[in-house]
Enzyme design. Structure first.
Site, PDB file in Angstrom:
ATOM      1  N   GLY A 175       8.203 -10.778   0.890  1.00 42.70           N
ATOM      2  CA  GLY A 175       7.997 -12.049   1.137  1.00 42.70           C
ATOM      3  C   GLY A 175       6.309 -12.680   0.897  1.00 42.70           C
ATOM      4  N   VAL A 224       0.844   5.576  -4.790  1.00 39.18           N
ATOM      5  CA  VAL A 224       1.357   6.812  -4.401  1.00 39.18           C
ATOM      6  C   VAL A 224       2.850   7.304  -5.049  1.00 39.18           C
ATOM      7  CG1 VAL A 224       2.369   8.069  -2.296  1.00 39.18           C
ATOM      8  CG2 VAL A 224       0.422   6.510  -2.058  1.00 39.18           C
ATOM      9  N   ASN A 249       6.486   0.125   4.651  1.00 38.57           N
ATOM     10  CA  ASN A 249       5.194   0.355   4.469  1.00 38.57           C
ATOM     11  C   ASN A 249       4.671   1.759   4.748  1.00 38.57           C
ATOM     12  OD1 ASN A 249       4.544  -2.114   3.519  1.00 38.57           O
ATOM     13  ND2 ASN A 249       4.302  -2.890   5.534  1.00 38.57           N
ATOM     14  N   ASP A 291       2.205  -5.404  10.411  1.00 38.93           N
ATOM     15  CA  ASP A 291       3.624  -5.612   9.634  1.00 38.93           C
ATOM     16  C   ASP A 291       3.901  -3.951   9.495  1.00 38.93           C
ATOM     17  OD1 ASP A 291       5.729  -6.471   8.430  1.00 38.93           O
ATOM     18  OD2 ASP A 291       4.968  -6.540   6.388  1.00 38.93           O
TER      19      ASP A 291
END
Length: 615
Positions: free
Chosen positions: A25, A95, A143, A138
């Site tokens: 988003g 990563v 994440n 968030d």
């Protein structure tokens, strides 16, 4: 309208875009290449809609700078943030692994030990942010990035793009900021938000990791939002009966509608979850120190067996191991020499233009201009080397188990004296600290050198951690160095501290470090401590004796040495040497040397690296 998407091959703010990693988003994330420092980065380009919001743009840049100040091993470092030709961007560490969302989709619910390990690492990152007055807002599985190396899972919390200071309210135009499956009730209501909103989201994440299902999974976003506000989740033990029922109360408290009823910190949530699930302290990622301690024990056993088998043998009769000594020009950072040696080199020092190193239970010396190693002596397993003037000191195993001896060599190859009995893990020698010191188990001793003989001087007792537990026992004092007129001694994964000792042997400072330490160097008003478990170097201000930052380097940061205004770090898992500018504390170069580099020494403008070339 400003466009966000960019074609691979394009350049944004100096970053060469390579491929799209994902969309969300907030915008798109690309794998890109930083040509200036020659490293990959994750480049997030914010959506055009957000880029055109002046208030959002200003807040993003301000909060990204705050997020970049977070020096924590479980936070994805933010390298850069800004605006380039109308495009808002954030450059972060790339990563190379998976994320928790993909892991759960592929494997389903996790075993309690693994789920708690991941939650504990995320909790540490969140608490570090909260300590600086930042709220992530968030927290969700996508994440949580998971990097696997050498059989371990290291988690990074990513995407601080929604981060805000607790003192600032976001400009959202009434739009919900966060992901609906993990969003706290106060975020939905538009109330003030603090760190307990992240506690709520972490509770949702842990619930999903344990059960494989969302705590408030509903058919629509509206129904999910209502559930966050008004409903209680199905107890985790009902969805997965093998879980202990005690965990239900922990998760209920974490996801309480009233934030005052939640845990004050994320780490408190993770610790209660560990206890409720019956996960032993130190299991998985709760504390990687125990893993490091087991590795130390295993290496010690292997070393002892090797010494027992090989001591007294001519090393030429043993099948050689492939190794190299790599010389890096300290001024340019260019690899200048690569000398093949007939053994795997380990410890290394430089003396009078020559390189001395330990390999194959023997001591060797090498003149770089000649390139042929000369066997000095068969010594058994070598724990460390040090040099002072024309002397080379060797800490090696004794003839009996759990004994040791320190011996000295003078000149090109002359043996000097019979040595002194001391089981030494590491050595340091410098006139500024009064000569030679040996760090043993468990203390530091001053070693005198008079009339060609070594002798024991004073002993400095290094206190063990209190309370002593299986997870905090200290096995060794892993490294020492001299600098700023002091002796600096490093503990280990069980006792992650640094001790500063004066010439008299008095402990002047005891410094806690937030990582499992391995090696230390001192230069430029700082002490620099490497951590192979955390892939960082910790900087300690020698004036205040305080940790000031953590610096990301390569994988498996092992040996570290100072020279030429820089700090050099051998990264044994990715075959590189990092150069850190001692004045700016920034990594200025990643030098590829191949193999498994472990130790370093500086002499006459050259940084020498021991490299294990075995596949």
């Amino acid at each position: 309208m400003t466009q966000t998407s960019i074609t691979p091959g394009g350049v944004v703010a100096g970053y060469e875009v390579q491929r799209l990693l994902g969309r969300g988003g907030m915008g798109e994330v690309y794998r890109a290449f930083d040509a200036r420092l020659e490293r990959p980065v994750a480049l997030k380009l914010l959506s055009a809609r957000l880029a055109e919001d002046e208030a959002f743009r200003e807040r993003l840049l301000r909060e990204s700078r705050l997020a970049a100040s977070l020096d924590h091993p479980n936070v994805v470092p933010v390298y850069d943030a800004g605006e380039a030709e109308g495009t808002l961007f954030i450059a972060m560490r790339y990563v190379d692994g998976t994320d928790l969302r993909a892991l759960l989709r592929a494997e389903g619910p996790l075993e309690p030990e693994r789920a708690v390990a991941i939650a504990t690492q995320v909790a540490g990152a969140l608490d570090a942010a909260h300590a600086r007055g930042l709220v992530h807002r968030d927290v969700k599985p996508s994440n949580v990035l998971i990097d696997r190396a050498e059989g371990r899972e290291h988690c990074y919390l990513a995407d601080f793009g929604l981060t805000q200071s607790v003192t600032n309210r976001p400009v959202t135009d009434g739009e919900l900021m966060g992901t609906v499956d993990y969003v706290a009730p106060e975020q939905i209501r538009g109330d003030p938000v603090d760190g307990r909103a992240d506690v709520y989201a972490l509770g949702c994440l842990l619930y999903e990791a344990l059960t494989g299902e969302l705590p408030f999974g509903r058919a629509s976003d509206v129904a999910t939002i209502y559930a966050h506000l008004e409903e209680e989740p199905v107890p985790a033990s009902e969805r997965r009966p093998e879980l202990r029922e005690d965990v239900d109360a922990v998760l209920a408290r974490a996801m309480a509608k009233d934030r005052e009823a939640r845990y004050d910190t994320c780490s408190a949530l993770a610790e209660d979850a560990r206890s409720a699930l019956g996960v032993a302290a130190g299991t998985g990622g709760v504390s990687r120190r125990l893993v490091a301690l087991l590795a130390i024990v295993a290496l010690a056993v292997v070393a002892a067996l090797a010494a027992a088998l090989l001591v007294g043998n001519d090393p030429s009769s043993v099948e050689p191991e492939t190794g190299s000594l790599v010389g890096i020009d300290a001024a340019s950072g260019e690899v200048r020499d690569r000398l093949t040696v007939a053994a795997q080199p380990s410890k290394i020092v430089t003396v009078d233009g020559q390189v001395w190193y330990a390999a194959n239970n023997a001591l060797w010396r090498l003149d770089p201009s000649v390139g042929t190693p000369i066997h000095v002596d068969t010594v058994g397993f070598v724990h460390d080397l040090a040099s002072l003037g024309s002397n080379v000191f060797v800490a090696r195993d004794g003839k009996e188990p759990f004994t040791g001896i320190v011996v000295a060599y003078e000149g090109p190859a002359g043996f000097r004296g019979d040595g002194v009995d001391v089981l030494a893990c590491s050595l340091a020698a410098d006139r500024s600290i009064g000569g030679l010191w040996a760090a043993g188990c468990p203390n530091v001793v001053k070693v005198g050198l008079q009339g060609g003989q070594l002798s024991i001087g004073g002993t400095t007792v290094i206190p063990m951690p209190i309370p002593e537990t299986a997870g905090s026992v200290r096995w060794c004092l892993c490294d020492m160095t001299a600098g700023e007129g002091s002796l600096w001694v490093v503990g280990d994964a069980g006792d992650p501290r640094v001790w500063r000792i004066g010439r008299s042997g008095k402990i002047e400072a005891t410094i806690d470090v937030p990582v499992a330490p391995r090696s230390i160097a001192v230069t430029g008003g700082s002490a620099w401590v490497s951590s192979p478990l955390d892939d960082v170097v910790v900087q300690i201000d020698t004036e205040t004796n305080r940790v000031v930052r953590q610096i990301d380097v390569g994988r498996g940061a092992a040996g570290v040495v100072a020279g030429g205004g820089a700090v050099w770090v051998a990264n044994q898992l990715d075959g590189t040497v990092s150069r850190i500018d001692a004045a700016t504390a920034r990594v200025t170069d990643e030098i590829a040397v191949g193999g498994r580099p472990t130790e370093l020494a500086v002499g006459e403008g050259t940084v020498w690296v021991t490299v294990d070339e075995r596949s």
